[in-house]
Structures are given as structure tokens and as C-alpha cells.
Write a protein that holds these residues in place. Structure first.
Motif, PDB file in Angstrom:
ATOM      1  N   SER A 426       0.812  -1.220   0.000  1.00  0.00           N
ATOM      2  CA  SER A 426       0.000   0.000   0.000  1.00  0.00           C
ATOM      3  C   SER A 426       0.843   1.267   0.000  1.00  0.00           C
ATOM      4  N   GLU A 430       0.579   3.895  -6.941  1.00  0.00           N
ATOM      5  CA  GLU A 430      -0.163   3.469  -8.131  1.00  0.00           C
ATOM      6  C   GLU A 430      -0.910   2.147  -7.975  1.00  0.00           C
ATOM      7  N   ARG A 432      -2.650   1.383  -5.079  1.00  0.00           N
ATOM      8  CA  ARG A 432      -3.620   1.495  -3.984  1.00  0.00           C
ATOM      9  C   ARG A 432      -5.048   1.226  -4.448  1.00  0.00           C
ATOM     10  N   GLN A 433      -5.380   1.712  -5.625  1.00  0.00           N
ATOM     11  CA  GLN A 433      -6.727   1.474  -6.124  1.00  0.00           C
ATOM     12  C   GLN A 433      -6.961  -0.010  -6.376  1.00  0.00           C
ATOM     13  N   ALA A 436      -7.741  -1.614  -3.124  1.00  0.00           N
ATOM     14  CA  ALA A 436      -9.112  -1.328  -2.693  1.00  0.00           C
ATOM     15  C   ALA A 436     -10.114  -2.187  -3.449  1.00  0.00           C
ATOM     16  N   GLU A 437      -9.854  -2.416  -4.723  1.00  0.00           N
ATOM     17  CA  GLU A 437     -10.767  -3.245  -5.512  1.00  0.00           C
ATOM     18  C   GLU A 437     -10.755  -4.700  -5.073  1.00  0.00           C
ATOM     19  N   LEU A 467      -3.315   4.102   2.422  1.00  0.00           N
ATOM     20  CA  LEU A 467      -4.414   4.155   1.457  1.00  0.00           C
ATOM     21  C   LEU A 467      -5.109   5.510   1.462  1.00  0.00           C
ATOM     22  N   ASN A 471      -5.923  10.099  -1.302  1.00  0.00           N
ATOM     23  CA  ASN A 471      -7.041   9.693  -2.153  1.00  0.00           C
ATOM     24  C   ASN A 471      -8.357   9.934  -1.413  1.00  0.00           C
ATOM     25  N   SER A 473     -11.424   9.460  -2.407  1.00  0.00           N
ATOM     26  CA  SER A 473     -12.410   8.385  -2.558  1.00  0.00           C
ATOM     27  C   SER A 473     -12.124   7.240  -1.599  1.00  0.00           C
ATOM     28  N   LEU A 474     -10.848   6.948  -1.383  1.00  0.00           N
ATOM     29  CA  LEU A 474     -10.507   5.894  -0.428  1.00  0.00           C
ATOM     30  C   LEU A 474     -10.795   6.344   1.005  1.00  0.00           C
TER      31      LEU A 474
END
Length: 680
Positions: A426, A430, A432-433, A436-437, A467, A471, A473-474
Motif C-alpha cells: 500500500s 499506483e 492502492r486502487q 481497494a478493488e 491508502l 485519495n 475516494s478511499l
């Protein structure tokens, strides 16, 4: 039952060749010591059968098998490991006897052949019985192996049935003499136990080839499928012998390893003294059991003298260890993973492990290995994932799912290592997304709520901190999953650490001020400032700066008792902690009640004056100047500033054009002059 196939001439020629090839091992031995002269090991009936095979042409196939057995016995029976093809309870083996005698003889031949394949060749495989290599010199074993090539090749060419398989076996047999010549031409050939063991293995394979060739001219004792299986196994053994011979010459170990092989009974005790280069060579040579013992010895060597192993480690050795991660035996996989884990933890082998493709088998082992195998694989992944490039590669090889599963189902050690690996991954922005997915947010929050050990919770906090660092959104995802409540509950512990407070600092901007108040965030920050580590206190001060955007929040922070704790933090040894505390104090002083509290605190002015130090390492001086400017309206505070040496600091800062330093200096100078005149 017919004794022989109609065309038996090739069999007689093979038997004759086998008899002629039984020449002395060395020049100083008499012909009576040749393989033909060792007929005293056979029963009288077998001896007569062998002597008559080449002269009368009778009993060719059976004579070939008996001679093969005697050759093998001459090679490998010095330690009581005789070929199990011993004579039965009765006679009935004499050359061209009647039908009953023939049946008994053929039955005995079949049993001996089966035991020859299943026992002798396995026992004489490279490394499986190193003690047996001490019964004969390397030169003697070389001559014996060379003597077995012609009969084995003749038997392969004369075999009936399975033409394609026998042709391939014959091609392999033709490659044996050049390989033996390459091996024997090395100057250290006679000093190395690996050579003797390899020659024993080659001789056993050649004996099996001759025996199987002879059996193909007799009425089959088993079905075609069994014979096909035997031939495929023989081809595999020949490939292994040829590969091992080539590797033994190429590894360079013959020049270094002159330690005699230890007896099997004391192999574990002598492992620590075994030459490291020989151990590393054994990882690449021989069958699985030999490699298993080599891994055991390497583990002992690593525990006793890690530096010597690391200095001798090469690309081929690492590649062999990586291949063992996919071995059939779980124990071999576990021990190979243990060695690789130690190498990874040494911090000097990441490049070799990556270049030899260690990641895919490590990930597979983490997914479906045994308990020990999964533990070692995950610990290795944790160590390797500290490199950003390797962290990206783990994501690329779909390793995140395996790590997440370990966080949910593993024991305490595996769970902590998996959480640590995810924390390392984490840290790479690049990916991290992608994390999360895969659902890593929910898994980390679950670790807060039900983690087995404290370490896994710390890793979970660091993962969430990474995370949510940049970001939005995170951040919203963590809050919506209940992450903020779990973090706050975790902070109620006796000694709060930095990572959960830093994660909280990232999340407070995604929550309304009213929610922060209702969740009792301020009381948790007070707890951290009072009892947390220095890093946690620094993160708490930074969090106060973020949430103190309105006058109401500034007032609430002061009412919760944060001011005295922040003033005390100005004395911290950490420059970062002092800077965060000074920034928080400067922000809170805008609120009058807070300013009054700071003026009343006896330590506030002295601590702030100390932060005027002009050294470049002091990054808190601009906030200290801001605070002191606010306090300079108080005569008592100005006197305290002057008495603690603020003017000297401010003169140096004024020369460097630090913002606010000249203004504060002028205020203090005017106050000093007024004080001087009033005394007069």
C-alpha cells in the motif's frame, strides 16, 4: 511356456558382450577380480549358466540378467545392500534344463528384475546412500560404469517390442561414455564424493537398462502398460544421470568440495561441517530425496554461519531452491521455503530471488501450501514487498488475493506477515486502487476488530494510513466501511502508536465537525497527547491543526484540555513533534480563551523561546515567532521572553530575514528601553 523367442541370436551376442566387458577395474588387479571373476557370488547353477552363455550360446537372456545382477552387486553391495535378487530355496536354474526348471528360473529372474528396479536403483541414486561411495574408488566405479555401457546398449538395440522407446533409450545410452569422459577428465575427479555417488547411480541405471532389454525377449510377466511405465522410468533416470553429470562439471564444485560424504546415520550431525559449495551443488543434482537432505544441511549451515552461505550462493543455487518450491513432497517444499525465507530476511538476495522467478511459486505456496509452507512463503513475501518494484510485481502476479486470504484465515504469525506485506504494497501509490478493488479496506478494518495479535493491527493501521494519504475516494470508503469507529476504538488502548493516529489525521477531513464531536474524537486526541508515543503525539497535534478550522472547534479543543499537553510537547526531542505542537498552538491562539490559557501556562513562553534557535534543523521557529508575537502584548510575557534570551535569537533570525523576527525584536527592544527608563 516357451523359453525363448525364435530369434535368440542377438540375446546370445549380448550375453557374450556382457561377459567380455567384465574386465579388471584397475591395472593392478588380476583378471580373477573382473566382473566375470566375481562368479563366486552366484550360486553354482548361476555360475554355470553364466559361463555357458558365451561359450555354448545357451540360456542367453537369463545369463544376461544374472551377469547384470553380479555387476550391480560388485558396485553397490559393499555396505550390506546386496541386490535382492538372491537365490531362492531350491535349484532349477541350470542352463538348458527341462520345462519346470525353466519356469522356476524365469520366475526368479522376474522377481530379481522387479527388485532391481524398485530397490537397487533407488538406493544407489546420487546422494541416497553416500556411505556406499566409500567402498570403491572413483576410478574403480568409473571402469565398472564404462563396462556396463556395451551390454546395456546391446540389450537396448536387441530388445523386441516398444521400438520407439528403446530407440530413444539407446540414444541416451550412447551419450553416457562422453559424459563419463568429461567427468573423469577433471583434476579433482577422484577426490569428490559426489563423483562416486553419481557413478553408482549411473551404473545402477545401466544395469537396469540391460535387465529390461533382456526381459523384452522373454514371455512377459506383466502387461504392456507396466513395461511402458518401466521404460519411461528408465528414460527419466538416464536423463537425470546425464543432466547431473553435466551440472557436476559446470558448477565448479569439483575444485572446492573434497569433504568425504558422511554416513547416512550421522548426516544430520555432520551437516554443519559439510562444505557449503557441495551442499549448494547437491541442490541441483540428483533425485528429490538427495535434494531434501541437501536442503536440511543448508538450513543448518545458514543457522550456524549465514555469511559463508551467502558468499557462496549463486544464481544456479537459487534457481534450484525455487524449483523445490514446486516439489511433490510437502516437506521438501516447506524446507525450501524456509531457506528462501532466511535468504530474503538477510536482505542481500532480493535480486537473485526475483531474477530466478521466485514470486509465482511463493504466491502459489501461500495460496495452497501446508501450514508451515504458507507461513514461510508469506513471511518471504512480506520481506520482499519492502521493495516498491517487487510490491508492484506481487500485484501483477495476483498475489494480493492470497495475502488477503491469509489475513482472514491464517494463524497469528501468518496473519501478521500477510498484513505487513499488504502494508508494504500500500505504500506504492499506483497500486492502492487495485488493493481497494480486492477488498483490502474491509479486511484491514476487520483486523482492528478481531485481529489475533497486536502486530497485525499495527500493520492494518499503517495500511489504512497509506491508502488514505492522498485519495479522497478511499478516505470516504474507509469512513463508510466503519473504519473511523474501529480506529477510535483501537486508540483507547494503553499506549497509542503513530500509525492509527496518522490514519485518523487523514480521515478527519472526510467527516463533519459535528460527527467528530459525537464520535468523541477530541477526548481520544487528549488520551494520545497524554499517553501515546512521540510519533503518535506528533500525529495528534497535526490532527488538531486539521480539525481546528473554525472558532467553535478551536474553543472545543481548548475546553478538552489540549493546550497544556501541546505546550509540554514543545519540549519533545523530535523536531517534527516540536514543529507540529508549535503549529497547533499557533492555530489555537487565535481563540481568546485559548490565548489566555497559554499565557497562564508557566512553560509556554520558555518553551517557545527555545524554538527560536536559528539552526537549519529547527523547522518550528516560524510558528514560535507567531505565538510569541501574540503573547508580546503581555508585559509579563515580554519580560519572560527577554529573560530567556529571546533577543539574541531574534537578532540572528532578523539577519536571515525570517518572517516576523524583526517585528518581535522591535517589540522586545521597546519594552526593554521602557523598563530601563522606569528604573531610573
Amino acid at each position: 511356456m516357451a523359453r525363448f523367442a525364435p530369434n535368440s541370436k542377438p540375446r546370445f551376442e549380448a550375453a557374450a558382450v556382457l561377459s567380455k566387458s567384465a574386465r579388471p577395474c584397475t591395472g593392478n588387479k588380476s583378471p580373477n577380480d573382473s566382473l566375470a571373476g566375481k562368479l563366486h557370488d552366484a550360486t553354482p547353477e548361476e555360475a554355470e549358466l553364466c559361463r555357458g552363455a558365451a561359450t555354448r550360446g545357451g540360456g542367453g537372456a537369463r545369463a544376461a540378467i544374472v551377469l547384470v545382477r553380479l555387476c550391480a552387486a560388485a558396485i553397490g553391495a559393499g555396505r550390506g545392500r546386496r541386490w535382492r535378487a538372491t537365490t531362492g530355496s531350491g535349484g532349477g536354474r541350470g542352463g538348458a534344463a527341462g520345462g519346470d526348471a525353466t519356469s522356476e528360473s524365469e520366475s526368479g529372474v522376474g522377481e530379481r528384475g522387479h527388485e532391481l528396479r524398485c530397490c537397487s536403483c533407488q538406493e544407489m541414486s546420487l546422494g541416497s546412500c553416500p556411505a556406499a561411495a566409500g567402498d570403491a574408488t572413483a576410478e574403480e566405479l568409473l571402469e565398472q560404469a564404462r563396462g556396463l555401457v556395451p551390454p546395456a546398449l546391446a540389450a537396448a538395440r536387441a530388445a523386441a517390442g516398444f521400438g520407439g522407446r528403446w530407440k530413444a533409450i539407446a540414444a541416451r545410452l550412447e551419450r553416457v561414455p562422453p559424459c563419463l569422459s568429461d567427468l573423469s577428465s577433471h583434476p579433482c575427479f577422484s577426490k569428490n564424493s559426489l563423483c562416486r555417488e553419481l557413478l553408482q547411480s549411473v551404473a545402477a541405471t545401466l544395469a537396469e537398462a540391460a535387465e529390461l532389454g533382456a526381459r523384452c525377449h522373454e514371455p512377459p510377466k506383466a502387461g504392456k502398460l507396466q513395461m511402458q511405465s518401466d521404460l519411461d522410468a528408465l528414460a527419466g533416470k538416464l536423463d537425470l544421470n546425464l543432466r547431473d553429470c553435466s551440472l557436476l562439471v559446470k558448477t565448479g564444485v569439483l575444485s572446492d568440495a573434497t569433504v568425504p560424504a558422511a554416513p547416512a546415520e550421522t548426516a544430520s550431525a555432520a551437516g554443519a561441517q559439510t562444505d557449503v559449495r557441495e551442499l549448494l551443488a547437491r541442490l541441483q543434482i540428483g533425485h528429490a530425496e538427495a535434494k531434501h537432505r541437501a536442503v536440511d544441511g543448508l538450513l543448518d549451515a545458514l543457522r550456524e554461519d549465514e555469511k559463508s552461505v551467502l558468499s557462496a550462493l549463486g544464481r544456479g543455487n537459487v534457481a534450484a531452491l525455487v524449483q523445490l518450491l514446486t516439489a511433490t513432497a510437502p516437506k521438501v517444499r516447506e524446507k525450501a521455503a524456509t531457506v528462501l525465507c532466511l535468504l530474503a530476511e538477510s536482505g542481500s538476495c532480493e535480486g537473485l530471488l526475483m531474477s530466478e522467478g521466485a514470486l509465482p511459486p511463493l504466491i502459489r505456496l501461500a495460496e495452497s501450501g501446508s501450514l508451515v509452507g504458507r507461513e514461510k512463503a508469506v513471511i518471504t513475501l512480506q520481506r520482499l514487498s519492502m521493495s516498491p518494484d517487487i510490491a508492484r510485481a506481487i500485484v501483477g502476479h495476483s498475489g494480493v488475493r492470497a495475502l488477503i486470504d491469509m489475513c482472514q484465515t491464517g494463524d497469528s504469525i501468518t496473519q501478521s506477515a500477510a498484513a505487513g506485506a499488504l502494508k508494504n504494497i500500500s505504500a506504492v501509490p499506483e497500486v492502492r486502487q487495485a488493493l481497494a478493488e480486492e477488498g483490502v479496506v474491509r479486511v484491514m478494518i476487520n483486523l482492528f476488530d478481531s485481529g489475533v495479535v497486536l502486530g497485525s493491527k499495527e500493520y492494518a493501521a499503517e495500511c489504512l494510513q497509506n491508502l488514505t494519504s492522498s485519495n479522497d475516494s478511499l478516505r470516504r470508503a474507509v469512513v463508510s466501511e466503519g473504519g473511523l469507529r474501529s480506529l477510535l476504538a483501537y486508540l483507547d488502548g494503553p499506549l497509542p502508536q503513530e500509525s492509527p493516529v496518522a490514519a485518523l489525521r487523514n480521515l478527519v477531513t472526510a467527516v463533519s465537525p459535528d460527527s467528530l464531536v459525537s464520535l468523541c474524537v477530541l477526548s481520544r486526541l487528549v488520551h494520545v497527547l497524554r499517553d501515546g508515543s512521540v510519533g503518535a503525539q506528533q500525529a495528534a497535534a497535526a490532527t488538531i491543526c486539521k480539525i481546528s478550522s473554525s472558532m467553535d472547534m478551536k474553543r472545543l479543543v481548548g475546553e478538552h484540555g489540549c493546550i497544556p499537553l501541546l505546550v509540554r510537547l514543545l519540549e519533545a526531542k523530535s523536531n517534527g513533534a516540536r514543529e507540529a505542537a508549535a503549529q497547533a498552538v499557533a492555530s489555537l491562539m487565535v481563540c481568546d480563551p485559548n490565548a489566555r490559557d497559554i499565557k497562564k501556562d508557566e512553560k509556554s513562553v520558555p518553551n517557545l523561546v527555545q524554538l527560536l534557535d536559528p539552526s537549519p534543523q529547527n523547522t518550528a521557529k516560524k510558528y514560535a515567532i507567531s505565538c510569541l508575537l501574540e503573547l508580546s502584548a503581555s508585559k509579563r510575557c515580554k519580560k519572560l521572553m527577554i529573560s530567556h534570551g529571546a533577543i539574541g535569537y531574534l537578532k540572528k533570525l532578523s539577519e536571515k530575514d525570517v518572517a516576523g523576527a524583526k517585528k518581535l525584536l522591535e517589540k522586545l527592544d521597546r519594552g526593554r528601553l521602557r523598563s530601563l527608563f522606569s528604573r531610573k
